[in-house]
Design a protein around this motif. Structure first.
Motif, PDB file in Angstrom:
ATOM      1  N   THR A  20      27.016 -18.221  40.890  1.00  0.00           N
ATOM      2  CA  THR A  20      27.379 -18.002  39.487  1.00  0.00           C
ATOM      3  C   THR A  20      26.967 -16.605  39.044  1.00  0.00           C
ATOM      4  O   THR A  20      27.747 -15.887  38.415  1.00  0.00           O
ATOM      5  N   ARG A  21      25.762 -16.196  39.408  1.00  0.00           N
ATOM      6  CA  ARG A  21      25.296 -14.861  39.019  1.00  0.00           C
ATOM      7  C   ARG A  21      26.108 -13.775  39.710  1.00  0.00           C
ATOM      8  O   ARG A  21      26.416 -12.740  39.111  1.00  0.00           O
ATOM      9  N   ARG A  22      26.477 -13.994  40.980  1.00  0.00           N
ATOM     10  CA  ARG A  22      27.315 -13.003  41.669  1.00  0.00           C
ATOM     11  C   ARG A  22      28.665 -12.866  40.973  1.00  0.00           C
ATOM     12  O   ARG A  22      29.181 -11.764  40.802  1.00  0.00           O
ATOM     13  N   ARG A  23      29.236 -13.988  40.551  1.00  0.00           N
ATOM     14  CA  ARG A  23      30.526 -13.930  39.845  1.00  0.00           C
ATOM     15  C   ARG A  23      30.381 -13.257  38.481  1.00  0.00           C
ATOM     16  O   ARG A  23      31.272 -12.532  38.051  1.00  0.00           O
ATOM     17  N   MET A  24      29.248 -13.460  37.830  1.00  0.00           N
ATOM     18  CA  MET A  24      29.003 -12.783  36.553  1.00  0.00           C
ATOM     19  C   MET A  24      28.932 -11.272  36.761  1.00  0.00           C
ATOM     20  O   MET A  24      29.497 -10.504  35.993  1.00  0.00           O
ATOM     21  N   LEU A  25      28.235 -10.863  37.820  1.00  0.00           N
ATOM     22  CA  LEU A  25      28.153  -9.427  38.115  1.00  0.00           C
ATOM     23  C   LEU A  25      29.536  -8.849  38.395  1.00  0.00           C
ATOM     24  O   LEU A  25      29.857  -7.745  37.950  1.00  0.00           O
ATOM     25  N   ARG A  26      30.342  -9.595  39.145  1.00  0.00           N
ATOM     26  CA  ARG A  26      31.700  -9.138  39.454  1.00  0.00           C
ATOM     27  C   ARG A  26      32.500  -8.950  38.170  1.00  0.00           C
ATOM     28  O   ARG A  26      33.195  -7.961  38.002  1.00  0.00           O
ATOM     29  N   ALA A  27      32.363  -9.898  37.249  1.00  0.00           N
ATOM     30  CA  ALA A  27      33.067  -9.796  35.967  1.00  0.00           C
ATOM     31  C   ALA A  27      32.585  -8.579  35.175  1.00  0.00           C
ATOM     32  O   ALA A  27      33.380  -7.861  34.563  1.00  0.00           O
ATOM     33  N   LEU A  28      31.286  -8.323  35.210  1.00  0.00           N
ATOM     34  CA  LEU A  28      30.732  -7.185  34.472  1.00  0.00           C
ATOM     35  C   LEU A  28      31.123  -5.847  35.091  1.00  0.00           C
ATOM     36  O   LEU A  28      31.063  -4.810  34.435  1.00  0.00           O
ATOM     37  N   ALA A  29      31.537  -5.851  36.335  1.00  0.00           N
ATOM     38  CA  ALA A  29      32.007  -4.619  36.969  1.00  0.00           C
ATOM     39  C   ALA A  29      33.287  -4.125  36.293  1.00  0.00           C
ATOM     40  O   ALA A  29      33.609  -2.939  36.356  1.00  0.00           O
ATOM     41  N   GLU A  30      33.987  -5.029  35.600  1.00  0.00           N
ATOM     42  CA  GLU A  30      35.214  -4.659  34.879  1.00  0.00           C
ATOM     43  C   GLU A  30      34.907  -4.085  33.496  1.00  0.00           C
ATOM     44  O   GLU A  30      35.764  -3.470  32.884  1.00  0.00           O
ATOM     45  N   GLU A  57      18.956  -9.964  34.275  1.00  0.00           N
ATOM     46  CA  GLU A  57      18.189  -8.958  33.520  1.00  0.00           C
ATOM     47  C   GLU A  57      16.846  -8.681  34.183  1.00  0.00           C
ATOM     48  O   GLU A  57      16.426  -7.528  34.290  1.00  0.00           O
ATOM     49  N   ALA A  58      16.161  -9.736  34.627  1.00  0.00           N
ATOM     50  CA  ALA A  58      14.857  -9.575  35.271  1.00  0.00           C
ATOM     51  C   ALA A  58      14.970  -8.727  36.528  1.00  0.00           C
ATOM     52  O   ALA A  58      14.043  -7.983  36.871  1.00  0.00           O
ATOM     53  N   ALA A  59      16.101  -8.809  37.193  1.00  0.00           N
ATOM     54  CA  ALA A  59      16.336  -8.004  38.400  1.00  0.00           C
ATOM     55  C   ALA A  59      16.810  -6.596  38.046  1.00  0.00           C
ATOM     56  O   ALA A  59      16.936  -5.752  38.932  1.00  0.00           O
ATOM     57  N   GLY A  60      17.056  -6.359  36.764  1.00  0.00           N
ATOM     58  CA  GLY A  60      17.532  -5.038  36.338  1.00  0.00           C
ATOM     59  C   GLY A  60      19.005  -4.812  36.621  1.00  0.00           C
ATOM     60  O   GLY A  60      19.490  -3.684  36.529  1.00  0.00           O
ATOM     61  N   ILE A  62      21.594  -6.141  34.976  1.00  0.00           N
ATOM     62  CA  ILE A  62      22.387  -6.017  33.760  1.00  0.00           C
ATOM     63  C   ILE A  62      21.488  -5.599  32.607  1.00  0.00           C
ATOM     64  O   ILE A  62      20.270  -5.783  32.645  1.00  0.00           O
ATOM     65  N   ARG A  63      22.122  -5.038  31.616  1.00  0.00           N
ATOM     66  CA  ARG A  63      21.455  -4.679  30.362  1.00  0.00           C
ATOM     67  C   ARG A  63      22.150  -5.441  29.248  1.00  0.00           C
ATOM     68  O   ARG A  63      23.378  -5.556  29.235  1.00  0.00           O
ATOM     69  N   CYS A  73      26.628  -7.692  27.332  1.00  0.00           N
ATOM     70  CA  CYS A  73      26.008  -7.436  28.631  1.00  0.00           C
ATOM     71  C   CYS A  73      26.834  -6.410  29.384  1.00  0.00           C
ATOM     72  O   CYS A  73      28.056  -6.410  29.319  1.00  0.00           O
ATOM     73  N   ARG A  74      26.125  -5.531  30.098  1.00  0.00           N
ATOM     74  CA  ARG A  74      26.812  -4.554  30.954  1.00  0.00           C
ATOM     75  C   ARG A  74      26.069  -4.434  32.265  1.00  0.00           C
ATOM     76  O   ARG A  74      24.856  -4.643  32.337  1.00  0.00           O
ATOM     77  N   LEU A  75      26.813  -4.111  33.300  1.00  0.00           N
ATOM     78  CA  LEU A  75      26.270  -3.962  34.643  1.00  0.00           C
ATOM     79  C   LEU A  75      25.407  -2.712  34.738  1.00  0.00           C
ATOM     80  O   LEU A  75      25.771  -1.663  34.200  1.00  0.00           O
ATOM     81  N   ASP A  76      24.281  -2.833  35.415  1.00  0.00           N
ATOM     82  CA  ASP A  76      23.446  -1.677  35.757  1.00  0.00           C
ATOM     83  C   ASP A  76      23.332  -1.678  37.279  1.00  0.00           C
ATOM     84  O   ASP A  76      22.561  -2.444  37.855  1.00  0.00           O
TER      85      ASP A  76
END
Length: 119
Positions: A20-30, A57-60, A62-63, A73-76
Motif C-alpha cells: 500500500t505504501r509503495r503504491r502511495m509513493l507511486r501515486a505521489l510521483a505524479e 513521513e517517518a522514513a522521510g 513524503i512531506r 502530501c508530496r514525494l521526497d
C-alpha cells in the motif's frame, strides 16, 4: 553518522516493505495529493491511510503540508537515493559473481564440446 544512516535505511525499507505504501509513493510521483486522494484507491479507512502516511513521513519519503483543513502530501525522493546506493553495492557484487559463473560455465562447455575436426 553511520548509526543515523542505518536508522534512515531501516525506516525506508520498513516503509517500502508494504505494498500500500509503495503504491502511495507511486501515486505521489505524479504530483501532490491529499490524504483522501491517497486513500481513495484502497479499501481502507482514512485512519488506516493516515498510519501508512505517517510511516512514509517517518522514513522521510513524503512531506505533508497542512493548508487549512487539507493535508497535502508530496514525494521526497532523497531517502530513496540512499536506499538505491545501498542496493547498488549488492547489484555490483552479484553482477560480478554471475559474470564469473557465466565464464566458468562457458569454459566447462568448451572442454566438453569437441573442437571441429577432432570428431
Amino acid at each position: 553518522m553511520v548509526e543515523n544512516q542505518a536508522h534512515i535505511l531501516d525506516s525506508v525499507f520498513h516503509a517500502l516493505g508494504d505494498a500500500t505504501r509503495r503504491r502511495m509513493l507511486r501515486a505521489l510521483a505524479e504530483g501532490e495529493l491529499t490524504v483522501g486522494q491517497l486513500a481513495e484507491p484502497f479499501a481502507i479507512s482514512l485512519a488506516a491511510a493516515s498510519k501508512h502516511i505517517k510511516a512514509l513521513e517517518a522514513a522521510g519519503l513524503i512531506r505533508r503540508e497542512v493548508r487549512g483543513r487539507t493535508h497535502l502530501c508530496r514525494l521526497d525522493p532523497g531517502p530513496l537515493a540512499s536506499a538505491h546506493r545501498w542496493l547498488a553495492f549488492y547489484e555490483g557484487f552479484w553482477t560480478t559473481r554471475l559474470d564469473v559463473l557465466d565464464q566458468l560455465l562457458l569454459e566447462e562447455d568448451a572442454r566438453r564440446t569437441p573442437a571441429k575436426g577432432d570428431e
